[in-house]
Design a protein around this motif. Structure first.
Motif, PDB file in Angstrom:
ATOM      1  N   ASP A  13       0.874  -1.164   0.000  1.00 14.01           N
ATOM      2  CA  ASP A  13       0.000   0.000   0.000  1.00 14.01           C
ATOM      3  C   ASP A  13       0.917   1.221   0.000  1.00 14.01           C
ATOM      4  OD1 ASP A  13      -1.989   1.970   0.461  1.00 14.01           O
ATOM      5  OD2 ASP A  13      -3.199   0.484   1.514  1.00 14.01           O
ATOM      6  N   ILE A  14       0.481   2.292  -0.592  1.00  8.39           N
ATOM      7  CA  ILE A  14       1.331   3.474  -0.661  1.00  8.39           C
ATOM      8  C   ILE A  14       1.191   4.330   0.594  1.00  8.39           C
ATOM      9  CG2 ILE A  14       1.741   5.620  -1.938  1.00  8.39           C
ATOM     10  CD1 ILE A  14       1.177   3.993  -4.477  1.00  8.39           C
ATOM     11  N   GLN A  15       0.000   4.392   1.161  1.00  2.90           N
ATOM     12  CA  GLN A  15      -0.204   5.185   2.380  1.00  2.90           C
ATOM     13  C   GLN A  15      -0.441   4.247   3.554  1.00  2.90           C
ATOM     14  OE1 GLN A  15      -3.412   7.838   1.422  1.00  2.90           O
ATOM     15  NE2 GLN A  15      -2.067   9.224   0.326  1.00  2.90           N
ATOM     16  N   MET A  16       0.585   4.142   4.412  1.00  4.87           N
ATOM     17  CA  MET A  16       0.512   3.297   5.604  1.00  4.87           C
ATOM     18  C   MET A  16       1.012   4.102   6.792  1.00  4.87           C
ATOM     19  SD  MET A  16       2.182  -0.207   4.072  1.00  4.87           S
ATOM     20  CE  MET A  16       3.660   0.613   3.463  1.00  4.87           C
ATOM     21  N   PRO A  17       0.565   3.771   7.980  1.00  4.31           N
ATOM     22  CA  PRO A  17       1.095   4.469   9.160  1.00  4.31           C
ATOM     23  C   PRO A  17       2.546   4.049   9.427  1.00  4.31           C
ATOM     24  CG  PRO A  17      -0.448   2.742   9.810  1.00  4.31           C
ATOM     25  CD  PRO A  17      -0.474   2.815   8.315  1.00  4.31           C
ATOM     26  N   GLY A  18       3.356   5.000   9.792  1.00  3.40           N
ATOM     27  CA  GLY A  18       4.742   4.694  10.152  1.00  3.40           C
ATOM     28  C   GLY A  18       5.714   4.758   8.996  1.00  3.40           C
ATOM     29  N   ILE A  19       5.384   4.145   7.888  1.00  6.42           N
ATOM     30  CA  ILE A  19       6.230   4.153   6.688  1.00  6.42           C
ATOM     31  C   ILE A  19       5.304   4.115   5.477  1.00  6.42           C
ATOM     32  CG2 ILE A  19       6.494   1.646   6.684  1.00  6.42           C
ATOM     33  CD1 ILE A  19       9.327   2.057   5.536  1.00  6.42           C
ATOM     34  N   ASN A  20       5.641   4.880   4.462  1.00  4.23           N
ATOM     35  CA  ASN A  20       4.784   4.861   3.278  1.00  4.23           C
ATOM     36  C   ASN A  20       5.401   3.995   2.186  1.00  4.23           C
ATOM     37  OD1 ASN A  20       6.608   6.444   1.666  1.00  4.23           O
ATOM     38  ND2 ASN A  20       5.847   8.280   2.657  1.00  4.23           N
ATOM     39  N   GLY A  21       4.638   3.743   1.160  1.00  4.69           N
ATOM     40  CA  GLY A  21       5.085   2.878   0.073  1.00  4.69           C
ATOM     41  C   GLY A  21       6.338   3.378  -0.624  1.00  4.69           C
ATOM     42  N   PHE A  22       6.530   4.683  -0.660  1.00  3.24           N
ATOM     43  CA  PHE A  22       7.729   5.231  -1.295  1.00  3.24           C
ATOM     44  C   PHE A  22       8.979   4.857  -0.495  1.00  3.24           C
ATOM     45  CE2 PHE A  22       4.238   8.217  -2.272  1.00  3.24           C
ATOM     46  CZ  PHE A  22       4.139   7.946  -3.625  1.00  3.24           C
ATOM     47  N   GLU A  23       8.871   4.918   0.825  1.00  6.18           N
ATOM     48  CA  GLU A  23       9.986   4.518   1.682  1.00  6.18           C
ATOM     49  C   GLU A  23      10.239   3.014   1.577  1.00  6.18           C
ATOM     50  OE1 GLU A  23      12.106   6.499   3.279  1.00  6.18           O
ATOM     51  OE2 GLU A  23      11.029   8.169   2.388  1.00  6.18           O
ATOM     52  N   VAL A  24       9.179   2.236   1.438  1.00  7.81           N
ATOM     53  CA  VAL A  24       9.327   0.787   1.248  1.00  7.81           C
ATOM     54  C   VAL A  24      10.137   0.515  -0.020  1.00  7.81           C
ATOM     55  CG1 VAL A  24       8.102  -1.359   0.734  1.00  7.81           C
ATOM     56  CG2 VAL A  24       7.250   0.155   2.525  1.00  7.81           C
ATOM     57  N   VAL A  25       9.794   1.203  -1.114  1.00 10.67           N
ATOM     58  CA  VAL A  25      10.502   1.010  -2.387  1.00 10.67           C
ATOM     59  C   VAL A  25      11.968   1.417  -2.249  1.00 10.67           C
ATOM     60  CG1 VAL A  25      10.660   1.746  -4.795  1.00 10.67           C
ATOM     61  CG2 VAL A  25       8.434   1.216  -3.802  1.00 10.67           C
ATOM     62  N   LYS A  26      12.231   2.525  -1.596  1.00 10.77           N
ATOM     63  CA  LYS A  26      13.622   2.965  -1.401  1.00 10.77           C
ATOM     64  C   LYS A  26      14.424   1.928  -0.613  1.00 10.77           C
ATOM     65  CE  LYS A  26      12.582   7.892  -1.580  1.00 10.77           C
ATOM     66  NZ  LYS A  26      12.468   9.139  -0.800  1.00 10.77           N
ATOM     67  N   THR A  27      13.804   1.363   0.419  1.00 19.59           N
ATOM     68  CA  THR A  27      14.473   0.342   1.225  1.00 19.59           C
ATOM     69  C   THR A  27      14.733  -0.906   0.405  1.00 19.59           C
ATOM     70  OG1 THR A  27      13.461   1.203   3.239  1.00 19.59           O
ATOM     71  CG2 THR A  27      14.300  -1.061   3.316  1.00 19.59           C
ATOM     72  N   ILE A  28      13.749  -1.331  -0.375  1.00 15.40           N
ATOM     73  CA  ILE A  28      13.916  -2.507  -1.244  1.00 15.40           C
ATOM     74  C   ILE A  28      15.043  -2.269  -2.237  1.00 15.40           C
ATOM     75  CG2 ILE A  28      12.819  -3.828  -3.103  1.00 15.40           C
ATOM     76  CD1 ILE A  28      10.179  -3.508  -1.482  1.00 15.40           C
ATOM     77  N   ASN A  29      15.102  -1.085  -2.815  1.00 14.65           N
ATOM     78  CA  ASN A  29      16.164  -0.769  -3.781  1.00 14.65           C
ATOM     79  C   ASN A  29      17.543  -0.839  -3.127  1.00 14.65           C
ATOM     80  OD1 ASN A  29      14.407  -0.416  -5.916  1.00 14.65           O
ATOM     81  ND2 ASN A  29      14.231   1.779  -5.613  1.00 14.65           N
ATOM     82  N   LYS A  30      17.656  -0.381  -1.882  1.00 17.41           N
ATOM     83  CA  LYS A  30      18.939  -0.439  -1.171  1.00 17.41           C
ATOM     84  C   LYS A  30      19.347  -1.884  -0.889  1.00 17.41           C
ATOM     85  CE  LYS A  30      18.625   4.004   1.169  1.00 17.41           C
ATOM     86  NZ  LYS A  30      18.434   4.682   2.459  1.00 17.41           N
ATOM     87  N   ILE A  31      18.379  -2.714  -0.521  1.00 19.94           N
ATOM     88  CA  ILE A  31      18.679  -4.104  -0.178  1.00 19.94           C
ATOM     89  C   ILE A  31      19.057  -4.921  -1.409  1.00 19.94           C
ATOM     90  CG2 ILE A  31      17.668  -6.267   0.671  1.00 19.94           C
ATOM     91  CD1 ILE A  31      15.976  -4.533   2.591  1.00 19.94           C
ATOM     92  N   PHE A  32      18.311  -4.746  -2.498  1.00 16.53           N
ATOM     93  CA  PHE A  32      18.458  -5.624  -3.656  1.00 16.53           C
ATOM     94  C   PHE A  32      19.301  -5.053  -4.787  1.00 16.53           C
ATOM     95  CE2 PHE A  32      14.542  -7.180  -1.711  1.00 16.53           C
ATOM     96  CZ  PHE A  32      14.795  -8.536  -1.689  1.00 16.53           C
ATOM     97  N   ASN A  33      19.582  -3.761  -4.755  1.00 16.25           N
ATOM     98  CA  ASN A  33      20.289  -3.110  -5.859  1.00 16.25           C
ATOM     99  C   ASN A  33      19.554  -3.359  -7.166  1.00 16.25           C
ATOM    100  OD1 ASN A  33      22.348  -2.051  -4.203  1.00 16.25           O
ATOM    101  ND2 ASN A  33      23.338  -4.050  -4.173  1.00 16.25           N
ATOM    102  N   ASN A  34      20.202  -3.934  -8.154  1.00 17.46           N
ATOM    103  CA  ASN A  34      19.584  -4.140  -9.473  1.00 17.46           C
ATOM    104  C   ASN A  34      18.773  -5.424  -9.567  1.00 17.46           C
ATOM    105  OD1 ASN A  34      20.704  -1.758 -10.419  1.00 17.46           O
ATOM    106  ND2 ASN A  34      22.548  -2.774 -11.138  1.00 17.46           N
ATOM    107  N   LYS A  35      18.777  -6.258  -8.539  1.00 17.30           N
ATOM    108  CA  LYS A  35      18.077  -7.543  -8.585  1.00 17.30           C
ATOM    109  C   LYS A  35      16.793  -7.515  -7.758  1.00 17.30           C
ATOM    110  CE  LYS A  35      22.332 -10.058  -9.321  1.00 17.30           C
ATOM    111  NZ  LYS A  35      23.213 -11.110  -8.863  1.00 17.30           N
ATOM    112  N   LYS A  36      16.189  -6.348  -7.656  1.00 20.81           N
ATOM    113  CA  LYS A  36      15.007  -6.219  -6.812  1.00 20.81           C
ATOM    114  C   LYS A  36      13.792  -6.901  -7.441  1.00 20.81           C
ATOM    115  CE  LYS A  36      13.074  -1.815  -8.409  1.00 20.81           C
ATOM    116  NZ  LYS A  36      11.761  -2.286  -8.793  1.00 20.81           N
ATOM    117  N   PRO A  37      12.867  -7.345  -6.585  1.00 21.55           N
ATOM    118  CA  PRO A  37      11.620  -7.898  -7.113  1.00 21.55           C
ATOM    119  C   PRO A  37      10.779  -6.782  -7.730  1.00 21.55           C
ATOM    120  CG  PRO A  37      11.632  -7.910  -4.710  1.00 21.55           C
ATOM    121  CD  PRO A  37      12.946  -7.392  -5.149  1.00 21.55           C
TER     122      PRO A  37
END
Length: 76
Positions: A13-37
């Motif tokens: 979801d893009i709007q969540m309490p505590g962390i939003n979907g944009f922050e989730v995507v940024k975190t995923i990008n940091k963890i996976f680099n170019n091999k992200k789901p």
């Protein structure tokens, strides 16, 4: 991150309490680099094109389960 690499698609979801979907995507990008789901964002709001690029696909609420299933098949 090794245990997470088995995921092909993440739905958030893009709007969540505590962390939003944009922050989730940024975190995923940091963890996976170019091999992200692939990432499907779900929202009830209207997104600016400058924000929408972060997601591989957007689904607008109210959600349609058939649409989600079709997009998961397409992205896998």
């Amino acid at each position: 991150a090794q245990n997470l690499t088995k995921y092909k698609v993440i739905i958030t979801d893009i709007q969540m309490p505590g962390i939003n979907g944009f922050e989730v995507v940024k975190t995923i990008n940091k963890i996976f680099n170019n091999k992200k789901p692939r990432i499907i964002g779900i929202t009830a709001g209207i997104l600016d094109h400058s924000d929408a690029y972060m997601f591989d696909y957007l689904i607008y609420k109210p959600i349609n389960i058939k649409e989600i299933c079709e997009k998961i098949k397409l992205l896998c």
